[in-house]
Design a protein around this motif. Structure first.
Motif, short mmCIF file in Angstrom:
data_model
loop_
_atom_site.label_atom_id
_atom_site.label_comp_id
_atom_site.label_asym_id
_atom_site.label_seq_id
_atom_site.Cartn_x
_atom_site.Cartn_y
_atom_site.Cartn_z
N ARG A 143 18.20 37.19 48.75
CA ARG A 143 18.30 38.48 48.39
C ARG A 143 17.17 39.02 47.73
O ARG A 143 16.26 38.36 47.14
CB ARG A 143 19.74 38.62 47.56
CG ARG A 143 19.80 38.05 46.30
CD ARG A 143 21.17 37.74 45.96
NE ARG A 143 21.79 36.63 46.67
CZ ARG A 143 21.66 35.44 46.78
NH1 ARG A 143 20.84 34.81 45.81
NH2 ARG A 143 22.10 34.72 47.52
N LYS A 189 22.74 41.42 54.95
CA LYS A 189 23.35 40.69 53.86
C LYS A 189 23.36 39.25 54.06
O LYS A 189 23.86 38.63 54.94
CB LYS A 189 24.47 41.31 53.18
CG LYS A 189 24.81 42.79 53.16
CD LYS A 189 23.60 43.18 52.23
CE LYS A 189 23.52 44.39 51.79
NZ LYS A 189 22.71 45.18 50.62
N SER A 190 22.85 38.31 53.35
CA SER A 190 22.84 37.29 52.96
C SER A 190 23.38 36.26 51.90
O SER A 190 23.11 36.72 50.72
CB SER A 190 21.51 36.49 53.50
OG SER A 190 21.18 35.12 53.46
N ILE A 191 24.01 34.98 52.06
CA ILE A 191 24.44 34.26 51.12
C ILE A 191 23.36 33.33 50.57
O ILE A 191 23.37 32.80 49.54
CB ILE A 191 25.58 33.40 51.61
CG1 ILE A 191 25.18 32.42 52.65
CG2 ILE A 191 26.77 34.09 52.04
CD1 ILE A 191 26.07 31.27 53.08
N GLU A 219 25.23 32.82 58.58
CA GLU A 219 26.09 33.62 57.44
C GLU A 219 27.44 33.49 57.97
O GLU A 219 27.92 33.72 59.49
CB GLU A 219 25.47 35.03 57.67
CG GLU A 219 24.06 35.05 57.52
CD GLU A 219 23.47 34.85 55.77
OE1 GLU A 219 24.71 34.74 55.07
OE2 GLU A 219 22.37 34.33 55.88
N SER A 277 27.78 31.95 48.85
CA SER A 277 26.58 32.44 48.24
C SER A 277 25.99 31.48 47.27
O SER A 277 26.63 30.85 46.35
CB SER A 277 26.81 33.77 47.39
OG SER A 277 26.01 34.43 47.05
#
Length: 284
Positions: free
Chosen positions: A84, A79-81, A17, A139
């Protein structure tokens, strides 16, 4: 068709990330996908031997993901690209198919032999290469429904009746032969189904037991294997087929896949439930 799929994979350094120190990165992504596939099939009987059909697939995917550190502990609020928690809904590629009846049942012979051929029509939304976007720290989306290519399919279906018992064999091949505009080339797959059904002396409904062998070759992004594609499995199946009349039928099928081999060693598909409906218009 309803399916729950569990997948988990390690994260290479090239897919870290952006803006997060290496010691705070998620080392593994554990994802659960709940899949709901609904197919509406419209069939037109042109002649005694030729039938055309159009399959309209509607797909729903609910994704939930856990991000784990190097000790396997969940990282709250990460939080991730890449992934989700979300629900994605859309149309898959349409499938236009022709069924040619080579042998028809008769009073003296209860053999039916059909040859099937068709092509998918790339109307579904597709996505850019997620691996390349991940390397750029952007993302991206791994879940999409179409291939972006015209994909052929071939099949042969055999049924033979003995009293109230029907023996069946269904062989099908389908796959992408070239890459779409983003460099994605979909899977090539082979399916073999064997079944044993009974009318139970009624034309309205009947149970069907069987086994399905499925081999899928991995999809690719340019020179990279697409995550969670490519597997071989065998599945016992149990189905109940009901015919409201000659023009409409419904089938409920349950299968429990046993994965023999897969690109992902954490892939798990515990149960598949399928409900299908088919309507037929006879133009003769």
């Amino acid at each position: 068709m309803g399916t729950r799929v569990h997948v988990s994979h390690a994260v290479p350094a090239s897919q870290y990330e952006p803006g997060i120190p290496p010691e705070q990165q998620a080392m593994r992504h554990a994802q659960t996908l709940d899949l709901l596939n609904t197919d509406l099939t419209l069939s037109y009987v042109l002649t005694k031997r030729l039938e055309l059909s159009l399959r309209i697939p509607i797909r729903v995917v609910r994704s939930s993901v856990d991000f784990l550190d190097y000790m396997g502990r969940e990282l709250d609020g990460f939080k991730s690209i890449h992934h989700r928690n979300e629900t994605i809904t859309g149309l898959d590629d349409l499938v236009l198919q022709a069924r040619l009846r080579l042998v028809s049942p008769s009073a003296a012979e209860r053999l039916r032999l059909d040859f099937k051929f068709g092509i998918s029509l790339p109307i579904a939304a597709i996505e850019p290469d997620p691996f390349e976007l991940g390397r750029q720290g952007l993302s991206h989306q791994h879940v999409f429904f179409g291939t972006g290519t015209f994909d052929p399919m071939l099949g042969i279906q055999l049924e033979y009746g003995v009293g109230d018992i029907v023996l069946g064999s269904d062989t099908e091949w389908t796959g992408s032969l070239y890459s779409n505009r983003y460099g994605y080339r979909g899977s090539i797959s082979f399916t073999q189904r064997l079944s044993l059904g009974s009318s139970l002396q009624t034309t309205k409904w009947g149970p069907v037991v069987g086994v399905e062998f499925f081999k899928e070759f991995a999809a690719r992004w340019a020179n990279e294997v697409a995550e969670n594609s490519g597997r071989m499995e065998i599945s016992p199946t149990l189905a109940l087929r009901a015919n409201a009349d000659t023009a409409f039928s419904v089938m409920v099928l349950v299968k429990t896949p046993h994965i023999i081999s897969a690109q992902s060693d954490t892939l798990d598909v515990p149960l598949v439930v399928m409900i299908s409906a088919q309507g037929t218009v006879d133009t003769r």
